[in-house]
Every structure is written in structure tokens, then in C-alpha cells.
Design an enzyme around this catalytic site. Sequence first.
Site, PDB file in Angstrom:
ATOM      1  N   ASP A  82       0.809  -1.226   0.000  1.00 28.10           N
ATOM      2  CA  ASP A  82       0.000   0.000   0.000  1.00 28.10           C
ATOM      3  C   ASP A  82       0.845   1.279   0.000  1.00 28.10           C
ATOM      4  OD1 ASP A  82      -2.084  -1.735   0.201  1.00 28.10           O
ATOM      5  OD2 ASP A  82      -2.671  -1.200   2.236  1.00 28.10           O
ATOM      6  N   ARG A 105      -5.713  -0.321   1.865  1.00 33.52           N
ATOM      7  CA  ARG A 105      -6.618  -0.416   3.010  1.00 33.52           C
ATOM      8  C   ARG A 105      -6.991   0.973   3.525  1.00 33.52           C
ATOM      9  NH1 ARG A 105      -6.872  -4.792   6.641  1.00 33.52           N
ATOM     10  NH2 ARG A 105      -4.768  -5.539   6.303  1.00 33.52           N
ATOM     11  N   TYR A 138      -5.580  -9.466  -5.581  1.00 34.34           N
ATOM     12  CA  TYR A 138      -4.362 -10.196  -5.216  1.00 34.34           C
ATOM     13  C   TYR A 138      -3.377 -10.309  -6.374  1.00 34.34           C
ATOM     14  CZ  TYR A 138      -6.821 -11.200  -0.929  1.00 34.34           C
ATOM     15  OH  TYR A 138      -7.485 -11.060   0.261  1.00 34.34           O
ATOM     16  N   ILE A 174      -2.151  -8.024  -8.129  1.00 33.49           N
ATOM     17  CA  ILE A 174      -1.126  -6.972  -8.190  1.00 33.49           C
ATOM     18  C   ILE A 174      -0.054  -7.138  -7.109  1.00 33.49           C
ATOM     19  CG2 ILE A 174      -2.740  -5.322  -9.249  1.00 33.49           C
ATOM     20  CD1 ILE A 174      -2.668  -3.758  -6.585  1.00 33.49           C
ATOM     21  N   ARG A 175      -0.323  -7.999  -6.137  1.00 34.03           N
ATOM     22  CA  ARG A 175       0.712  -8.165  -5.105  1.00 34.03           C
ATOM     23  C   ARG A 175       1.336  -9.567  -5.102  1.00 34.03           C
ATOM     24  NH1 ARG A 175      -2.316  -8.692   0.871  1.00 34.03           N
ATOM     25  NH2 ARG A 175      -2.609 -10.923   0.613  1.00 34.03           N
TER      26      ARG A 175
HETATM   27  N1  LIG Z   1       0.073  -3.539  17.815  1.00 35.20           N
HETATM   28  C1  LIG Z   1       0.647  -4.726  17.614  1.00 35.20           C
HETATM   29  N2  LIG Z   1       1.439  -5.281  18.545  1.00 35.20           N
HETATM   30  C2  LIG Z   1       2.032  -6.469  18.347  1.00 35.20           C
HETATM   31  N3  LIG Z   1       1.876  -7.208  17.238  1.00 35.20           N
HETATM   32  C3  LIG Z   1       1.101  -6.731  16.271  1.00 35.20           C
HETATM   33  C4  LIG Z   1       0.436  -5.465  16.402  1.00 35.20           C
HETATM   34  N4  LIG Z   1      -0.294  -5.248  15.274  1.00 35.20           N
HETATM   35  C5  LIG Z   1      -0.088  -6.325  14.485  1.00 35.20           C
HETATM   36  N5  LIG Z   1       0.750  -7.212  15.070  1.00 35.20           N
HETATM   37  C6  LIG Z   1       1.211  -8.489  14.538  1.00 35.20           C
HETATM   38  O1  LIG Z   1       1.993  -8.229  13.363  1.00 35.20           O
HETATM   39  C7  LIG Z   1       1.719  -9.194  12.356  1.00 35.20           C
HETATM   40  C8  LIG Z   1       1.320  -8.511  11.076  1.00 35.20           C
HETATM   41  O2  LIG Z   1       0.330  -7.505  11.304  1.00 35.20           O
HETATM   42  P1  LIG Z   1      -0.741  -7.110  10.188  1.00 35.20           P
HETATM   43  O3  LIG Z   1      -1.517  -8.307   9.815  1.00 35.20           O
HETATM   44  O4  LIG Z   1      -1.484  -5.938  10.698  1.00 35.20           O
HETATM   45  O5  LIG Z   1       0.114  -6.786   8.909  1.00 35.20           O
HETATM   46  P2  LIG Z   1       1.144  -5.635   8.612  1.00 35.20           P
HETATM   47  O6  LIG Z   1       2.457  -5.964   9.193  1.00 35.20           O
HETATM   48  O7  LIG Z   1       0.542  -4.321   9.016  1.00 35.20           O
HETATM   49  O8  LIG Z   1       1.258  -5.761   7.034  1.00 35.20           O
HETATM   50  P3  LIG Z   1       0.195  -5.305   5.936  1.00 35.20           P
HETATM   51  O9  LIG Z   1      -0.907  -4.569   6.631  1.00 35.20           O
HETATM   52  O10 LIG Z   1       0.981  -4.445   5.014  1.00 35.20           O
HETATM   53  O11 LIG Z   1      -0.233  -6.546   5.281  1.00 35.20           O
HETATM   54  C9  LIG Z   1       0.655 -10.109  12.907  1.00 35.20           C
HETATM   55  O12 LIG Z   1       1.276 -11.303  13.337  1.00 35.20           O
HETATM   56  C10 LIG Z   1       0.040  -9.331  14.062  1.00 35.20           C
HETATM   57  O13 LIG Z   1      -0.411 -10.175  15.098  1.00 35.20           O
HETATM   58  O1  LIG Z   2      -6.522 -10.437   2.419  1.00 36.16           O
HETATM   59  P1  LIG Z   2      -5.305 -10.196   3.208  1.00 36.16           P
HETATM   60  O2  LIG Z   2      -4.169 -11.088   2.877  1.00 36.16           O
HETATM   61  O3  LIG Z   2      -5.562 -10.167   4.667  1.00 36.16           O
HETATM   62  O4  LIG Z   2      -4.727  -8.771   2.827  1.00 36.16           O
HETATM   63  C1  LIG Z   2      -5.461  -7.689   2.376  1.00 36.16           C
HETATM   64  C2  LIG Z   2      -4.798  -6.392   2.776  1.00 36.16           C
HETATM   65  O5  LIG Z   2      -3.400  -6.442   2.706  1.00 36.16           O
HETATM   66  C3  LIG Z   2      -2.895  -5.312   2.012  1.00 36.16           C
HETATM   67  O6  LIG Z   2      -2.443  -5.753   0.764  1.00 36.16           O
HETATM   68  C4  LIG Z   2      -1.717  -4.707   2.728  1.00 36.16           C
HETATM   69  O7  LIG Z   2      -2.098  -4.166   3.940  1.00 36.16           O
HETATM   70  C5  LIG Z   2      -4.070  -4.353   1.895  1.00 36.16           C
HETATM   71  O8  LIG Z   2      -4.037  -3.550   0.753  1.00 36.16           O
HETATM   72  C6  LIG Z   2      -5.236  -5.270   1.939  1.00 36.16           C
HETATM   73  O9  LIG Z   2      -6.353  -4.660   2.541  1.00 36.16           O
HETATM   74 MG   LIG Z   3      -0.863  -3.031   8.035  1.00 36.05          MG
END
Ligand SMILES: Nc1ncnc2c1ncn2[C@@H]1O[C@H](COP(=O)(O)OP(=O)(O)OP(=O)(O)O)[C@@H](O)[C@H]1O
Ligand SMILES: O=P(O)(O)OC[C@H]1O[C@](O)(CO)[C@@H](O)[C@@H]1O
Ligand SMILES: [Mg+2]
EC number: 2.7.1.11
Length: 465
Positions: free
Chosen positions: A229, A274, A386, A388-389
Site C-alpha cells: 500500500d 486499506r 491479489y 497486483i501483489r
Molecule cells: N500492535 C501490535 N502489537 C504487536 N503485534 C502486532 C500489532 N499489530 C499487528 N501485530 C502483529 O503483526 C503481524 C502482522 O500484522 P498485520 O496483519 O497488521 O500486517 P502488517 O504488518 O501491518 O502488514 P500489511 O498490513 O501491510 O499486510 C501479525 O502477526 C500481528 O499479530
Molecule cells: O486479504 P489479506 O491477505 O488479509 O490482505 C489484504 C490487505 O493487505 C494489504 O495488501 C496490505 O495491507 C491491503 O491492501 C489489503 O487490505
Molecule cells: Mg498493516
Amino acid sequence: MNTNDAQDQLECLTISPINVKLKRLPRLTDYLPNLQTHTNPLQHNAFYHHSDKDGFYISHSDVILSQIVFDFSGNFPSSSPHLAYHHAGPRKEILFDPQKVRAAIVTCGGLCPGLNTVIRELVVGLWELYGVREIFGIKAGYRGFYSGDPIRLDPKLVHNWHKRGGTVLETSRGGFDLHKIVDAIQSRGYNQVYIIGGDGTLRGAVQIFNEIQRRKLNVAVSGIPKTVDNDVGIIDRSFGFQTAVEMAQEAISAAHVEAESAPNGIGLVKLMGRNTGHITLDATLSSCDVDCCLIPENDFYLEGKGGLFEFLDLRLKENGHAVIVVAEGAGQDMIPRNESQKQEKDDSGNLSFLDVGVWLNSELKKWWERDHKGELFTVKYIDPTYMIRAVTANATDNLYCTLLAHSAIHGIMAGYTGFVTGPINGNYAYIPMDEVAQAKSPVNTNDHKWAWVRSVTAQPDFRRT
Ligand SMILES: Nc1ncnc2c1ncn2[C@@H]1O[C@H](COP(=O)(O)OP(=O)(O)OP(=O)(O)O)[C@@H](O)[C@H]1O
Ligand SMILES: O=P(O)(O)OC[C@H]1O[C@](O)(CO)[C@@H](O)[C@@H]1O
Ligand SMILES: [Mg+2]
């Protein structure tokens, strides 16, 4: 004074001293002051025969300024400090004996083009640059630290990984159990932990780093920011983003072809994003086929003066077709939700979105049926989400991933910890992890780029008057 004189005067302007604040990076020696230093093995690496020369190693005092655009007319804002970050790169002295390094690599959160490249380059970099031989891949995100065995990684195994989409190590959401994770790091004897993930992952990594500090462990932690994103703050952009924008072009082109091949044809494309519309915005600007770009940062509405339907009415009259690109996080407040949908979250606690594309598709059809009954009309909805990623990173992103991985290795080897690596104004920097975990990067709808979108599409600003 003619214009040239005025120009010369400006070019000679002396700027009063700049007030610069260096962002302090945590180091293992903050709580383990007696750690032994070692000479960087690059010093004896035949491929790095320049490493003796000045300028090869980066010193602790080399910094990157976060702000590089200034008003040269003399209104220099010297009172508030300018932020500086440590420059990434190899240090002459390191705090790890490579033979005693046990490195762990984990990928968390959603997929992003380039994940496998970062893993590959961490393995190859640790192995080839520093001579590290014990490198482990943690399976399936944070939960993998405590719920399974790691995979032993070496350059031969990862050789072709940069040519594959996804993450060979697998990823997941949820499963963050701080104490189990740090216990596992301790019991498996890892002393370098590389965590690749987005904002949620980095917030977890900050907790891991804090707990490691609390236990006074000789373990360095580095985050490598990942999000398709492109909503991570401070750094220039996140890896995989450009590849995703490139992939989105195919969907937009197809929507355009479908739309212009039908009377009153509308092509509707939903793209990832998102909370931010960066992918949608860049895909719109680079395609030149888009009539309306809808992003979470700019609320829109359908009915009435200045609304989407009024705009489409005009566009269909003028051109006979229109293309709409919408980010998945846009318009969420307008989509009706039942009580359980209001509470729905993914395993990491992120609010689950309803499908804005499906909703818009249906609203468009209802609008046409109501206002233009009997006239031909088509909406072709394309959801490449999906696609695009889940692709291999393009060459630019692959190169970027390599530099990120190598920067992270050099930083950890030098004993920095609790940091993230990323480009700031085109130079690779080390940034305190807690800062990046909190920093967001929404689309700025007051800047030139958004104005450019509006001028290219002539879409409404959706500000009710
Ligand atoms: N505030 C937090 N404290 C500790 N762990 C966290 C927290 N938020 C998310 N996590 C953990 O980090 C991992 C990834 O978090 P999340 O699914 O939100 O994806 P992300 O790292 O933000 O990546 P993306 O949103 O780009 O896909 C998960 O295992 C989740 O449990
Ligand atoms: O369906 P999933 O794997 O949980 O991921 C969707 C989300 O992950 C992202 O690719 C990255 O945060 C968002 O654009 C999208 O909302
Ligand atoms: Mg995230």
C-alpha cells in the site's frame, strides 16, 4: 536591478546555521557496554578491495537530512530543528563475530512483491559479505517462532527465490505472543533477528526489541518495512509498490477497452489500499485512461450536485464511456453494514472491509435503471486485488530489496538494534523502529499530485458546497 542580478544575489545567499537534530539509534552497547568489537571482514574480502580507501565505510557521524527542500529566498526556518538520520552502510568495526551469528528471518502480514528477494539477499549478504553460516527462516509469521521448526537457509537454497512471488517462508496475520516469541529467540540462540512486515509487524517488532532490552539479551533486531500500500511514513516508498502499480495497468487497460466497446460503458476497477490510495493514485496517473479516481483520503458521494452520478452522466454524454478506479478502503462509510459486519476484524485486529467494488457496481446499475431506463448501459467490474501483489518484483523493486537487505545486515553487524532501514531522499538510512511503526503516509489531497489527478480526470472534488 535586472533579473540576472537578482538571480546572482539569491545564489550567493548565506544561510544562518541550521539547527539539526540527529535521531538517536539504539545500540547493543547501550545495555551491554562490554561487547567486543571486531574488524569488518569486508576488509579482507577480495571483492571489496577498495574497502581500505576513505569513503568506503560509513561512520557513525554520517547522516541524512530528512528535509532537503528549502526556501532559498532567506526565509530559512532555522528555529525548529531539522531531523537527521544515520546513513546506512558498512562500518569498519562491527560488534558481532560472524562465526557466532545465528540469524533469524521472518515475514509477517500480507504479501508484497519482493519479499522473497529481501529474504534471498539477507541470506546471500550475511553469507558472502560477512561469512555467517547459521541462518534460519521462521515459518508463517510471528507464530512460527514458537510453533514449529525453522528452515536452515543458505545461498544455494535461496538462489532463485527473487524470481518468485509471495514468500517461501510463508506469512500470516495474528499469532503475536510476545513472551513466547522472545523465549524462542532465547532458547534457539538467535542473536540477529530480521523482521519483514508492515505497520502491524513493526509495532510487534518494537515490543520484541523492548523485551529483549529488558532481558539484556545480546540480540539485535532490525525491521524491513513492507507494504504494498506504500503507507509507511518517513521512508521514500516501500518495496513492491512500483510493481503493484505496474500490474494495475493491465486491469485498467482492460476496463478501458471494455468500457469504450459498449454504449454507455463503464469500466470499474478496484485496487488494494486499506487506508491509503497510493496504488490507485499512481495507477491513475500512469495510465491516462481513468476518468475518476476514488481514494480513502478523499470522501466521495454518489447523488446530487457535484456527486459521482452527475459527473458520470456528463462524461458518458461527452465520451460514451468512463473508467473508475477505486481503492478498497474508499467509500466504506457509505456501504450498509449489519452489526456483525461492523465488528469483523482479521486475525491481526484490522477492521475487515466490505467490497466497495461490488457495492459501487450495484449502485451504478440502480442509478441507471432509475434515471435512464431503457437506454443501453454496461458496467464491467474488474477486481485484480491479489494479482497486483502476488507477483514477482520488477527489476527496480528487486534492486531496492537487495539494498534494503544489505543495509539491514550492515546495521545489525555494527551493533545497531531496534531500527528500520529505508531510503530517505534517495539515500539509505537507519531509522528508530518505534518511529516508523507509528508513522503513516496518507495521500496528501492538498498537494500538486492530487491536483494533477483532478486536472487529468476533471473529476469533482466531492466537497459539498
Ligand atoms: N500492535 C501490535 N502489537 C504487536 N503485534 C502486532 C500489532 N499489530 C499487528 N501485530 C502483529 O503483526 C503481524 C502482522 O500484522 P498485520 O496483519 O497488521 O500486517 P502488517 O504488518 O501491518 O502488514 P500489511 O498490513 O501491510 O499486510 C501479525 O502477526 C500481528 O499479530
Ligand atoms: O486479504 P489479506 O491477505 O488479509 O490482505 C489484504 C490487505 O493487505 C494489504 O495488501 C496490505 O495491507 C491491503 O491492501 C489489503 O487490505
Ligand atoms: Mg498493516
